[in-house]
Scaffold this active site. Structure first.
Site, mmCIF file in Angstrom:
data_model
loop_
_atom_site.group_PDB
_atom_site.id
_atom_site.type_symbol
_atom_site.label_atom_id
_atom_site.label_comp_id
_atom_site.label_asym_id
_atom_site.label_seq_id
_atom_site.Cartn_x
_atom_site.Cartn_y
_atom_site.Cartn_z
ATOM 1 N N SER A 267 -5.465 -4.282 2.683
ATOM 2 C CA SER A 267 -6.845 -3.997 3.077
ATOM 3 C C SER A 267 -7.760 -4.887 2.245
ATOM 4 O O SER A 267 -7.333 -5.479 1.251
ATOM 5 C CB SER A 267 -7.200 -2.523 2.833
ATOM 6 O OG SER A 267 -7.383 -2.279 1.444
ATOM 7 N N TYR A 269 -10.079 -3.861 0.392
ATOM 8 C CA TYR A 269 -10.162 -3.220 -0.923
ATOM 9 C C TYR A 269 -9.017 -3.698 -1.811
ATOM 10 O O TYR A 269 -9.219 -4.089 -2.964
ATOM 11 C CB TYR A 269 -10.111 -1.698 -0.778
ATOM 12 C CG TYR A 269 -9.642 -0.992 -2.029
ATOM 13 C CD1 TYR A 269 -10.431 -0.982 -3.178
ATOM 14 C CD2 TYR A 269 -8.396 -0.361 -2.070
ATOM 15 C CE1 TYR A 269 -9.988 -0.350 -4.340
ATOM 16 C CE2 TYR A 269 -7.951 0.270 -3.219
ATOM 17 C CZ TYR A 269 -8.750 0.269 -4.351
ATOM 18 O OH TYR A 269 -8.306 0.880 -5.493
ATOM 19 N N HIS A 270 -7.799 -3.677 -1.266
ATOM 20 C CA HIS A 270 -6.645 -4.096 -2.060
ATOM 21 C C HIS A 270 -6.711 -5.586 -2.398
ATOM 22 O O HIS A 270 -6.237 -6.012 -3.457
ATOM 23 C CB HIS A 270 -5.351 -3.757 -1.319
ATOM 24 C CG HIS A 270 -5.046 -2.289 -1.290
ATOM 25 N ND1 HIS A 270 -5.274 -1.507 -0.178
ATOM 26 C CD2 HIS A 270 -4.560 -1.460 -2.247
ATOM 27 C CE1 HIS A 270 -4.925 -0.259 -0.448
ATOM 28 N NE2 HIS A 270 -4.494 -0.199 -1.697
ATOM 29 N N LYS A 273 -8.625 -5.901 -5.501
ATOM 30 C CA LYS A 273 -7.859 -5.541 -6.691
ATOM 31 C C LYS A 273 -6.938 -6.691 -7.119
ATOM 32 O O LYS A 273 -6.732 -6.924 -8.314
ATOM 33 C CB LYS A 273 -7.038 -4.275 -6.432
ATOM 34 C CG LYS A 273 -7.859 -3.076 -5.995
ATOM 35 C CD LYS A 273 -8.828 -2.628 -7.067
ATOM 36 C CE LYS A 273 -8.148 -1.793 -8.120
ATOM 37 N NZ LYS A 273 -9.117 -1.161 -9.052
#
Length: 284
Positions: A267, A269-270, A273
């Protein structure tokens, strides 16, 4: 039972002043020249908490040092100054309470983005959450401690930097990110919002730490989602490959020891990270 960190030394202590004492910039230097310099000059540091010690070899263990005390969780630096970014979150707030009860001087920042995101999508927190004002008052009344809180967006590096100068944290716990994969996949605006907050916020933090508190420790929340779900069933090595890892290809072998392990985010979001991981790795 001996504490897990009893034998750690000044090298692992945020009170150790390395800047100006230890030069880690080995680029262009031969191993032999570095070794000769160590033999000639030694490796010396200073202690921010005990300046009267002057310069000394960093061999004192936590068990031997009067600045560290034994707890059920191992040795803890006395009255350690800990700053929590994202202190209003379910991880940030519970950690703040625990560290406060252990005698740490806790400070924290938040701009309540998580609350706004939850409200935006028409959802509710599993457990009702009172305002930060009520939280701080309850902590003072029940635990008898004060948490130094400031409403600051971590993207506002000037305000965050000023607060860091005031507090001089010895450790920074970074929870100040938008932690939702589904939220990051809603549309372009949400993907950009998550990436900008997480990646740029962490990058600015790294430079602020270098400028203001270069000896402080950074504890950054990661996610196993960085590695995805390999279909081959291969093992996942978190962080770096172990020292004995070997890549075999085309009849030849290459050592993979110490290299960053492959990432496969699922995603936006990932992806943020993963970018955090690379930025922190580069900064270190």
């Amino acid at each position: 039972m001996e504490a897990h960190n009893a034998e750690k030394t000044c090298w692992n202590c945020p009170a150790a002043i390395l800047k100006g004492n230890v030069d880690f910039r080995a680029c262009g230097q031969s191993i032999e020249s570095i070794r000769r310099r160590i033999e000639r000059e030694g490796l010396m540091i200073e202690c921010a908490r005990q300046p009267d010690l002057g310069r000394f070899e960093p061999t004192i263990t936590f068990e031997e040092c009067p600045e560290w005390r034994s707890t059920e969780y191992g040795y803890l630096l006395e009255s350690m100054r800990v700053m929590i970014l994202g202190i209003d979150g379910y991880l940030g707030w519970t950690l703040a309470l625990k560290l406060s009860t252990l005698g740490c001087e806790v400070s924290g920042v938040d701009n309540f983005t998580r609350r706004k995101c939850v409200k935006e999508v028409g959802s509710l927190s599993v457990v009702p959450i009172v305002s930060m004002k009520e939280r701080l008052e309850a902590v003072k009344e029940i635990l008898g401690v004060e948490i130094n809180f400031r409403k600051i967006d971590i993207l506002d590096w000037r305000k965050l930097g000023q607060f860091m100068k005031e507090v001089k944290p010895e450790a920074i716990v970074h929870y100040g990110e938008i932690p939702s994969a589904p939220y990051s996949m809603i549309d372009c605006d949400h993907a950009v919002k998550v990436q900008h907050n997480n990646v740029i916020g962490t990058l600015r933090l790294l430079f602020l730490m270098r400028e203001i508190v270069p000896e402080a420790s950074l504890i950054k929340l990661g996610t196993l989602g960085e590695y995805g779900s390999p279909l081959t069933g291969r093992p996942l090595f978190e962080g770096l490959f172990p020292a004995d890892a070997v890549l075999v290809w085309g009849g030849r072998e290459w050592s993979m020891g110490g290299e960053l392990t492959p990432r496969d985010p699922v995603s936006f979001y990932h992806v943020s990270k993963v970018q955090d991981t690379f930025n922190i790795y580069e900064a270190c």
